[in-house]
Design a protein around this motif. Structure first.
Motif, short mmCIF file in Angstrom:
data_model
loop_
_atom_site.label_atom_id
_atom_site.label_comp_id
_atom_site.label_asym_id
_atom_site.label_seq_id
_atom_site.Cartn_x
_atom_site.Cartn_y
_atom_site.Cartn_z
N ASP A 188 40.21 54.98 51.56
CA ASP A 188 39.33 53.86 51.85
C ASP A 188 40.16 52.57 51.84
O ASP A 188 40.57 52.09 50.78
N LEU A 189 40.39 52.01 53.03
CA LEU A 189 41.24 50.83 53.12
C LEU A 189 40.63 49.61 52.44
O LEU A 189 41.34 48.66 52.11
N ASN A 190 39.32 49.62 52.22
CA ASN A 190 38.70 48.50 51.50
C ASN A 190 39.24 48.39 50.07
O ASN A 190 39.22 47.31 49.47
N LEU A 191 39.72 49.53 49.55
CA LEU A 191 40.25 49.50 48.19
C LEU A 191 41.53 48.69 48.09
O LEU A 191 41.89 48.24 47.00
N LEU A 192 42.23 48.53 49.22
CA LEU A 192 43.49 47.80 49.17
C LEU A 192 43.26 46.33 48.83
O LEU A 192 44.09 45.71 48.15
N ARG A 193 42.18 45.74 49.32
CA ARG A 193 41.88 44.35 48.96
C ARG A 193 41.61 44.23 47.47
O ARG A 193 42.03 43.25 46.82
N VAL A 194 40.91 45.22 46.92
CA VAL A 194 40.65 45.22 45.48
C VAL A 194 41.96 45.38 44.71
O VAL A 194 42.21 44.68 43.72
N PHE A 195 42.81 46.31 45.17
CA PHE A 195 44.10 46.52 44.52
C PHE A 195 44.90 45.21 44.50
O PHE A 195 45.47 44.81 43.47
N ASP A 196 44.97 44.54 45.65
CA ASP A 196 45.74 43.31 45.75
C ASP A 196 45.21 42.25 44.78
O ASP A 196 45.99 41.60 44.07
N MET A 197 43.90 42.09 44.71
CA MET A 197 43.34 41.07 43.83
C MET A 197 43.51 41.44 42.36
O MET A 197 43.75 40.57 41.51
N LEU A 198 43.40 42.72 42.04
CA LEU A 198 43.62 43.14 40.66
C LEU A 198 45.05 42.87 40.21
O LEU A 198 45.29 42.46 39.08
N LEU A 199 46.00 43.08 41.12
CA LEU A 199 47.39 42.81 40.77
C LEU A 199 47.65 41.31 40.65
O LEU A 199 48.47 40.88 39.84
N ARG A 200 46.95 40.52 41.43
CA ARG A 200 47.09 39.07 41.32
C ARG A 200 46.53 38.56 39.99
O ARG A 200 47.14 37.75 39.31
N GLU A 201 45.33 39.02 39.66
CA GLU A 201 44.61 38.48 38.52
C GLU A 201 44.87 39.23 37.21
O GLU A 201 44.79 38.64 36.13
N GLN A 202 45.15 40.53 37.33
CA GLN A 202 45.35 41.40 36.16
C GLN A 202 44.17 41.26 35.18
O GLN A 202 44.34 41.27 33.96
N ASN A 203 42.99 41.14 35.79
CA ASN A 203 41.75 40.99 35.02
C ASN A 203 40.60 41.38 35.93
O ASN A 203 40.46 40.82 37.03
N VAL A 204 39.78 42.34 35.50
CA VAL A 204 38.72 42.86 36.36
C VAL A 204 37.67 41.79 36.65
O VAL A 204 37.22 41.63 37.80
N SER A 205 37.31 41.01 35.64
CA SER A 205 36.26 40.00 35.83
C SER A 205 36.70 38.92 36.82
O SER A 205 35.94 38.53 37.71
N ARG A 206 37.93 38.44 36.66
CA ARG A 206 38.40 37.39 37.56
C ARG A 206 38.59 37.93 38.98
O ARG A 206 38.31 37.23 39.96
N ALA A 207 39.06 39.17 39.09
CA ALA A 207 39.21 39.77 40.42
C ALA A 207 37.85 39.89 41.09
O ALA A 207 37.71 39.61 42.29
N ALA A 208 36.85 40.31 40.35
CA ALA A 208 35.50 40.45 40.90
C ALA A 208 34.97 39.10 41.38
O ALA A 208 34.37 38.99 42.46
N GLU A 209 35.22 38.06 40.59
CA GLU A 209 34.74 36.73 40.96
C GLU A 209 35.40 36.26 42.25
O GLU A 209 34.72 35.72 43.14
N ARG A 210 36.69 36.47 42.38
CA ARG A 210 37.40 36.01 43.58
C ARG A 210 37.02 36.82 44.81
O ARG A 210 37.08 36.33 45.93
N LEU A 211 36.65 38.08 44.61
CA LEU A 211 36.25 38.94 45.72
C LEU A 211 34.77 38.82 46.04
O LEU A 211 34.29 39.44 47.00
N ALA A 212 34.03 38.05 45.23
CA ALA A 212 32.58 37.92 45.38
C ALA A 212 31.90 39.27 45.23
O ALA A 212 30.96 39.60 45.97
N LEU A 213 32.38 40.06 44.27
CA LEU A 213 31.80 41.37 43.96
C LEU A 213 31.38 41.37 42.50
O LEU A 213 31.78 40.51 41.71
#
Length: 315
Positions: free
Chosen positions: A13-38
């Motif tokens: 699922d290529l949509n997971l790559l955007r999540v992977f990228d943001m998780l590596l940027r933020e190294q925090n699930v909550s902040r990654a979710a906020e930036r992804l609007a999820l």
């Protein structure tokens, strides 16, 4: 898309790559979710799927923080580059309208280059692209290749010894050096011969370097100057020299600018040094980003001495 060993990428699922990228940027699930609007559960579920499909924990908790595993770090650069390439491919051909663009472009420069470049650039942007946002970061002596790869910077403008082949580099201008002293300095009655230069008390703007052009030349002649003060800041250096008996070697353009504002006198170096080059550097595959191309063109044309350098590394 990068090759991912041990799995069938056709079912990934290529949509997971955007999540992977943001998780590596933020190294925090909550902040990654906020930036992804999820929602946080959605990102947590995506991380679980990534771990399962990639066969690696990817992010592990260390104390109160999450740290990427070696596997995640190895995938970070290629996946981010692939996402950027997709994004830039989609915008190729789209009209870039400077008057209406609200793009944010990030540039790294030294305080010296910021003084030289940003005033005329902002005057031009105010007229041609009034809604464009430019963020400036401090430039270290080494090329911030990882920040460019990660998309944290769009371009850098400075002096670089080595530039990897994946980057395009453009000669912005050549710069020389001048010696700056306060007006009425007691050592300047007979010009500035080498012996006078050597016995003076020097301020050195190090910029994070261990040795600059002047000290390298002196060392080759088995000579040395007396450095009594170091600073990373060119702008502060000029004010200190104007208020003390210290001596500083400054880029000519900056020295001339401050000589109009402060009680400074400028002298030629008592030995010959080749000019140094200031270059604009960005990822080669970013050249099709119309906003970045527009900005590069404006910076390059601000100086009549500019010419585009060929790639210095052989193909």
């Amino acid at each position: 898309m990068p090759y991912i060993a041990g799995m069938n990428t056709l079912n990934f699922d290529l949509n997971l790559l955007r999540v992977f990228d943001m998780l590596l940027r933020e190294q925090n699930v909550s902040r990654a979710a906020e930036r992804l609007a999820l929602t946080q559960p959605t990102v947590s579920n995506a991380l679980a799927r990534l771990r399962d499909q990639l066969g690696d924990p990817l992010l592990v908790r260390v104390g109160r923080r999450m740290r990427p595993t070696p596997r995640a770090l190895a995938l970070e650069g290629p996946i981010r580059a692939a996402l950027q390439q997709i994004e830039q491919t989609l915008v190729i051909g789209d009209a870039f309208e400077p008057q209406h663009s609200q793009r944010q472009l990030r540039i790294a420069v030294t305080d010296f280059v910021e003084q030289m470049c940003m005033s005329p650039l902002l005057a031009l942007v105010q007229v041609q692209a009034p809604l464009l946002r430019i963020d400036v970061a401090h430039l270290t002596p080494d090329l911030p290749a990882e920040a460019l790869d990660r998309g944290e910077l769009d371009l850098v403008l400075g002096r670089f010894d080595e530039v990897p082949a994946r980057f395009s580099r453009h000669l912005w201008r050549r710069e020389t050096l001048r010696v700056a002293l306060r007006r009425g300095h007691p050592e300047t009655g007979n010009g500035l011969p080498l012996d006078t230069f050597l016995r003076m008390r020097h301020l050195w703007v190090h910029g994070g370097q261990t040795r600059g052009m002047v000290d390298q030349w002196l060392a080759e002649q088995n000579l040395a100057r007396q450095i009594v003060y170091t600073t990373p800041n060119y702008l502060q250096a000029a004010h200190l020299v104007a208020a003390t008996d210290l001596c500083a070697v400054l880029p000519t353009t900056l020295a001339q600018h401050f000589a109009t504002l402060l009680p400074l006198e400028l002298y030629e170096l008592p030995f010959a040094l080749e000019p140094f080059e200031l270059e604009l550097v960005h990822l080669t595959h970013r050249q099709h980003d119309p906003a970045l191309a527009w900005l590069v063109d404006r910076i390059m044309t601000m100086n009549s001495e500019n010419r585009v350098l060929d790639e210095l590394d052989p193909p």
